[in-house]
Design an enzyme around this catalytic site. Sequence first.
Site, PDB file in Angstrom:
ATOM      1  N   LYS A 125       6.478 -17.597  23.346  1.00 17.85           N
ATOM      2  CA  LYS A 125       7.254 -18.813  23.614  1.00 17.85           C
ATOM      3  C   LYS A 125       6.801 -19.368  24.947  1.00 17.85           C
ATOM      4  CE  LYS A 125      10.504 -21.280  21.742  1.00 17.85           C
ATOM      5  NZ  LYS A 125      10.826 -21.448  20.321  1.00 17.85           N
ATOM      6  N   ASP A 165       9.531 -27.235  20.056  1.00 18.02           N
ATOM      7  CA  ASP A 165      10.880 -26.662  20.134  1.00 18.02           C
ATOM      8  C   ASP A 165      11.721 -27.756  20.805  1.00 18.02           C
ATOM      9  OD1 ASP A 165      12.471 -23.997  19.816  1.00 18.02           O
ATOM     10  OD2 ASP A 165      12.971 -24.609  21.838  1.00 18.02           O
TER      11      ASP A 165
END
Length: 451
Positions: A125, A165
Amino acid sequence: MSVIKEVIDKVKQTDPDQPEFHQAVQEVLETLEPTVKRHPEYVKAKIYERIVEPERSVIFRVPWVDDKGNVQVNRGFRVQFNNAIGPFKGGLRFHPSVNLGIMKFLGFEQTFKNSLTTLPMGGAKGGSDFDPKGKSDGEVMKFCQAFMRELYRYIGAEVDVPAGDIGVGAREIGYLYGYYKKIRNEHTGVLTGKALEYGGSLIRPEATGYGTTYFAAEMLATRNLDFKNKIVAVSGSGNVAQYAVEKVTEMGGRVITLCDSSATIVDEKGIDKKKCEFVMELKNIKRGRIKEYADKYKCVCVEGLNVWDVIREQGIKVDIALPCATQNEIDGRNAQALVKNGCICVAEGANMPSTPEAIEVFQEKKILYGPGKAANAGGVSTSGLEMSQNSLKLSWTREEVDNRLLIIMKSIHKACLDTAEAYDRKGDYVTGANIAGFTKVARAMLAYGVV
Ligand code: NDP
């Protein structure tokens, strides 16, 4: 002391300022307790200790110049958590709340989620504390270019493949990919969520919201239920929320809520196809606030509260809840209220939207509860399909990708239930998802020896 407790304690002691990471580690590891007895080889190889430590975390300076000519400095992150089963893979988040602890929680969760998809993808991430809200397109472009100017060193089609995201949608992916292509002089599948014209996949924008809805439908089917005529609460109004609304409506449900970080709207008549298109235009093109929906359709709008607070305060009846905004949006009180108001199913479009107290309520009351790493895995699954198409230099049709997505969501659902049952926790999607996701990664790590 059990090895699980030791690992959780050590994580808390080592990085005391990372509460979201502690929460994710605790939630996963506690459910892995039964694997300790069955697999002493994992204990001996210190798999539990190794799996909570990222392969590497990169933090970097992102300097850029705003429209007024002022220099701005943000912080960039890429946490490459685990690449045991495939190249690192996971989204980029641009939001002021981004810090190392949040990146680690998301990268950790991503490792198990990606394992569950059945595709060969590791977990990662990244992102920045940059806030795209209120910035011009030019400023967003300059920031994305400055961010990629450093990130490009760490990523690659066979190494690490970021995606979108919160705060990173089609516009940002375009700027990021365009700049990568410019400085590397290569056109490869280094990012997913790309537009169709330059290597994207049909259904990728829809995939997380659609996938969450497919997963919820599978859960409902275990009790001979479906979406028809059900009242559905969706939170957020971004990518995941928009396509969850679209699919739920298509399946016969009536979505009555949405929110952003300023307000919640409640439209008892239902957010139908036309209204959903209005939300997409409002959020993706005009970049406006959800309050404008209430102004247009004359429905309830509560400023300063999220969907779950409003449902609790106003006693709104809800059959199904799809939290699609952000972490920890449903607390224990709100979970109690949801169940009291008739909720029978919660499927998480967002990552970790329910606090541990909320999860306890859902499990105690025996309602259907699908954790994010299973329920929202459709996004990364379709990113995996985008990578496959890029490698093959082919584009599949909308029907083909959607069909594969549906098959993957069904297989994730089955893996959760089968694994839960194998560990005497029938119907427990949390245990099922965690153990099924963990097992594949643990086996691969074991095979490699100590690396
Ligand atoms: P977007 O940025 O497109 O949308 C996020 C939405 O949530 C916005 O409407 C935002 O409001 C709202 N929101 C954010 N924080 C809060 C808050 N504190 N209170 C109320 N509303 C809030 O992001 P996505 O839709 O892509 O992501 C949503 C969730 O889904 C995240 O948890 C993400 O990690 C998860 N997810 C996303 C995937 C994807 O493919 N995009 C894949 C798997 C999971 P505002 O506009 O005011 O910021």
